[in-house]
Write a protein that holds these residues in place. Structure first.
Motif, PDB file in Angstrom:
ATOM      1  N   TYR A 281       0.838  -1.198   0.000  1.00  0.00           N
ATOM      2  CA  TYR A 281       0.000   0.000   0.000  1.00  0.00           C
ATOM      3  C   TYR A 281       0.873   1.249   0.000  1.00  0.00           C
ATOM      4  N   LEU A 282       1.976   1.209   0.732  1.00  0.00           N
ATOM      5  CA  LEU A 282       2.895   2.349   0.810  1.00  0.00           C
ATOM      6  C   LEU A 282       3.432   2.699  -0.574  1.00  0.00           C
ATOM      7  N   ILE A 283       3.828   1.692  -1.332  1.00  0.00           N
ATOM      8  CA  ILE A 283       4.369   1.923  -2.678  1.00  0.00           C
ATOM      9  C   ILE A 283       3.306   2.502  -3.593  1.00  0.00           C
ATOM     10  N   ARG A 284       2.096   1.937  -3.527  1.00  0.00           N
ATOM     11  CA  ARG A 284       1.013   2.457  -4.376  1.00  0.00           C
ATOM     12  C   ARG A 284       0.677   3.896  -4.010  1.00  0.00           C
ATOM     13  N   SER A 285       0.637   4.163  -2.707  1.00  0.00           N
ATOM     14  CA  SER A 285       0.322   5.506  -2.232  1.00  0.00           C
ATOM     15  C   SER A 285       1.403   6.499  -2.651  1.00  0.00           C
ATOM     16  N   PHE A 286       2.670   6.087  -2.504  1.00  0.00           N
ATOM     17  CA  PHE A 286       3.782   6.964  -2.889  1.00  0.00           C
ATOM     18  C   PHE A 286       3.739   7.257  -4.387  1.00  0.00           C
ATOM     19  N   ARG A 287       3.512   6.222  -5.193  1.00  0.00           N
ATOM     20  CA  ARG A 287       3.500   6.399  -6.642  1.00  0.00           C
ATOM     21  C   ARG A 287       2.356   7.319  -7.070  1.00  0.00           C
ATOM     22  N   ARG A 288       1.179   7.118  -6.475  1.00  0.00           N
ATOM     23  CA  ARG A 288       0.034   7.963  -6.820  1.00  0.00           C
ATOM     24  C   ARG A 288       0.286   9.422  -6.446  1.00  0.00           C
ATOM     25  N   GLY A 289       0.798   9.641  -5.222  1.00  0.00           N
ATOM     26  CA  GLY A 289       1.067  11.008  -4.784  1.00  0.00           C
ATOM     27  C   GLY A 289       2.199  11.649  -5.552  1.00  0.00           C
ATOM     28  N   PHE A 290       3.268  10.873  -5.823  1.00  0.00           N
ATOM     29  CA  PHE A 290       4.456  11.401  -6.490  1.00  0.00           C
ATOM     30  C   PHE A 290       4.136  11.886  -7.897  1.00  0.00           C
ATOM     31  N   PHE A 291       3.233  11.163  -8.595  1.00  0.00           N
ATOM     32  CA  PHE A 291       2.965  11.495  -9.992  1.00  0.00           C
ATOM     33  C   PHE A 291       1.727  12.372 -10.196  1.00  0.00           C
ATOM     34  N   THR A 292       0.898  12.520  -9.169  1.00  0.00           N
ATOM     35  CA  THR A 292      -0.337  13.291  -9.393  1.00  0.00           C
ATOM     36  C   THR A 292      -0.554  14.449  -8.424  1.00  0.00           C
ATOM     37  N   GLN A 293       0.092  14.430  -7.224  1.00  0.00           N
ATOM     38  CA  GLN A 293      -0.231  15.439  -6.221  1.00  0.00           C
ATOM     39  C   GLN A 293       0.966  16.315  -5.864  1.00  0.00           C
ATOM     40  N   GLN A 294       1.959  15.756  -5.221  1.00  0.00           N
ATOM     41  CA  GLN A 294       3.159  16.500  -4.851  1.00  0.00           C
ATOM     42  C   GLN A 294       4.261  15.530  -4.439  1.00  0.00           C
ATOM     43  N   GLY A 295       5.474  16.062  -4.316  1.00  0.00           N
ATOM     44  CA  GLY A 295       6.611  15.194  -4.021  1.00  0.00           C
ATOM     45  C   GLY A 295       6.840  14.927  -2.553  1.00  0.00           C
ATOM     46  N   ALA A 296       6.013  15.499  -1.684  1.00  0.00           N
ATOM     47  CA  ALA A 296       6.179  15.314  -0.236  1.00  0.00           C
ATOM     48  C   ALA A 296       5.956  13.851   0.121  1.00  0.00           C
ATOM     49  N   TYR A 297       7.043  13.112   0.281  1.00  0.00           N
ATOM     50  CA  TYR A 297       6.946  11.669   0.506  1.00  0.00           C
ATOM     51  C   TYR A 297       6.856  11.292   1.983  1.00  0.00           C
TER      52      TYR A 297
END
Length: 526
Positions: A68-84
């Motif tokens: 889930y962490l990887i999916r969440s990171f990928r979704r946020g990284f490519f669509t919302q912001q880079g704040a990981y």
């Protein structure tokens, strides 16, 4: 004669000790009030969207979490912001908040506020102890900054908004922990300190871009100081700079940053200039072809620099008009003069770095100016700016005091100057427009005693419980049942005019409602 002198010295030390104790208690009480009011935080805006995302998550071992962490990171990284950073802790935070509600939110936000002030005070004390070696003057300096952070303004989005805490104050606390470890490593090197500093530093760089901007600036200043003083850099500090830089670059490189910027500004995406992204009512994204007449990247950069200068000017106007900043600067000037009398001298390398540090508030503001493309500067951004501004200007005020002390050799003239500055302080207390009634922690204490925070918290959760009990329905909340906004707080809000408002749709989605709106009688509408 000798006995009289010893008695006077002992009396002076006793009075000084009492004064320092009072400052300690006052600062701790101010922090306590912030932490106590954070316990009455409520769910707001993006909190409902985030909780909807995690509500149905089921734990099937550590592998399910990392998946889930990887999916969440990928979704946020490519669509919302880079704040990981939030991706590492949000699952546990939001899952617990979803299942336990009010109690978990209170604990989480108290930890958020308490952790920041704990790490901030420890960092300042670690630094001041090495820098001046005086407990008393360290307490004075720390107390002045704590007063400025708690008395002038309530940073409601930092202390009372769960979503903002995850990308602002929690990452900032990680940076502060990292800096504490770096300072300790520079004094007594241990590998574990460097490893821990790297972990916390990298996590901290995963906050909003203001945080990595501040972190990298501080590490760069440390390296400049080493070069000026030793003609070489400390290896551990250099390693940490590259760790910070790596995290910052990862954050900046996220395509989601530029998609979000396009949604907010209505300008073409820098990475896809042929498209303009717009935000839909439910917070989604729609794309349209660019007309080709939008400003280029250089024009946007220069515009952001101009906006940054205007933001800085606006904050200065605020400091001068609505705070007693000048009074605090004069007090620290006197502290600097007193430190010179204690044997502290101007260090050329440190003075140069202190002057360079004045640019840090500019640097941390630039990502906001570039991202919003406007003068929008919410309280969460003001918090980071003010923190950097107070640290840099207060530090320089002390350095200026030491410099003045070094240039005035005549003790009588120096005493006359201190007397004059003290008189100016008394006058400023009377005429600067900032009174004891304007101190925010005083207002917090008054509202806590009157159960304002407590009643507002109960009213908000009563509304949440009401919506939770009407799943699948169209819910209308009467205005008289909706919580009244209170001062010095981030208040829960929903639209009374638009079912499709971003907040309303996210609240409805979380509680499984067809729709939700606040009903205001016609006679009460403006």
């Amino acid at each position: 004669m000798k006995t009289d002198i010893l008695k006077k010295l002992k009396r002076k030390e006793t009075l000084q000790g009492i004064g320092i104790l009072i400052l300690c208690l006052f600062s701790l009480y101010s922090v306590y009030l912030v932490v106590r009011t954070a316990a009455y935080s409520t769910f707001l805006i993006d909190d409902f969207k985030n909780r909807s995302s995690f509500r149905n998550f089921e734990w099937h071992g550590i592998s399910s979490y990392f998946s889930y962490l990887i999916r969440s990171f990928r979704r946020g990284f490519f669509t919302q912001q880079g704040a990981y950073f939030p991706r590492f802790i949000t699952l546990f935070r939001v899952k617990e908040l979803t299942s336990r509600g009010a109690l978990a939110l209170s604990i989480d936000m108290m930890i958020n506020a308490g952790l920041f002030y704990l790490t901030f005070i420890l960092l300042l004390y670690t630094f001041m102890k090495k820098r001046i070696g005086s407990f008393s003057y360290s307490v004075i300096f720390i107390s002045v900054i704590i007063f400025a952070l708690t008395a002038f303004q309530v940073y409601d989005e930092i202390y009372y908004w769960m979503a903002a805490a995850g990308i602002y104050s929690y990452p900032l606390s990680c940076v502060l922990i990292s800096l504490i470890l770096i300072l300790q490593y520079r004094q007594r090197p241990h590998v574990w300190q460097l490893i821990a500093a790297g972990i916390f530093g990298f996590l901290g760089m995963g906050g909003v871009l203001m945080i990595p901007a501040a972190g990298c600036s501080i590490m760069l200043l440390i390296l400049i100081y080493d070069l000026l003083k030793e003609r070489k850099t400390d290896k551990g500090s250099l390693i940490m700079f590259f760790v910070y830089l790596a995290g910052a670059l990862l954050n900046v490189a996220a395509p989601g940053n530029y998609k979000r910027q396009a949604r907010v500004t209505g300008l073409p995406n820098i990475l896809e200039p042929e498209l303009i992204a717009t935000e839909t009512a439910d917070g989604g994204e729609a794309a349209a072809a660019s007309s080709g007449s939008s400003p280029g990247i250089l024009s946007r950069l220069f515009g952001a620099v101009k906006t940054t200068v205007l933001q800085y000017e606006a904050r200065i106007v605020y400091y001068l008009g609505e705070t007693c900043l000048i009074l605090l600067l004069i007090l620290l000037l006197i502290v600097g003069i007193a430190l010179f009398r204690k044997g502290i001298r101007i260090e050329r390398a440190y003075l140069i770095v202190s002057i360079c540090a004045l640019f840090v508030p500019f640097i941390v503001t630039f990502p906001v100016s570039f991202g919003y493309g406007s003068m929008e500067f919410p309280s969460r951004c003001q918090f980071v700016f003010d923190l950097c501004f107070y640290l840099t200007t207060f530090n320089l005020a002390v350095q200026a005091g030491i410099f003045i002390g070094s240039r005035i050799e005549n003790r009588e003239i120096l005493f006359s100057l201190i007397t004059l500055l003290s008189v100016i302080c008394v006058v400023l207390i009377s005429v600067d427009g900032f009174s004891i009634y304007d101190i925010k922690t005083r207002q917090m204490r008054e509202d806590l005693r009157n159960h304002i925070y407590q009643d507002h918290h109960d009213a908000c959760f009563a509304v949440y419980d009401y919506m939770d009990a009407h799943t699948g329905e169209d819910v209308v909340i009467e205005a008289e049942d909706f919580p009244e906004p209170i001062r010095n707080f981030r208040n829960f809000w929903m639209s009374a005019y638009n079912y499709d408002h971003y907040i309303n749709t996210n609240v409805a989605k979380y509680y499984g409602l067809k729709s939700v709106i606040v009903h205001i009688p016609e006679e009460e509408q403006e």
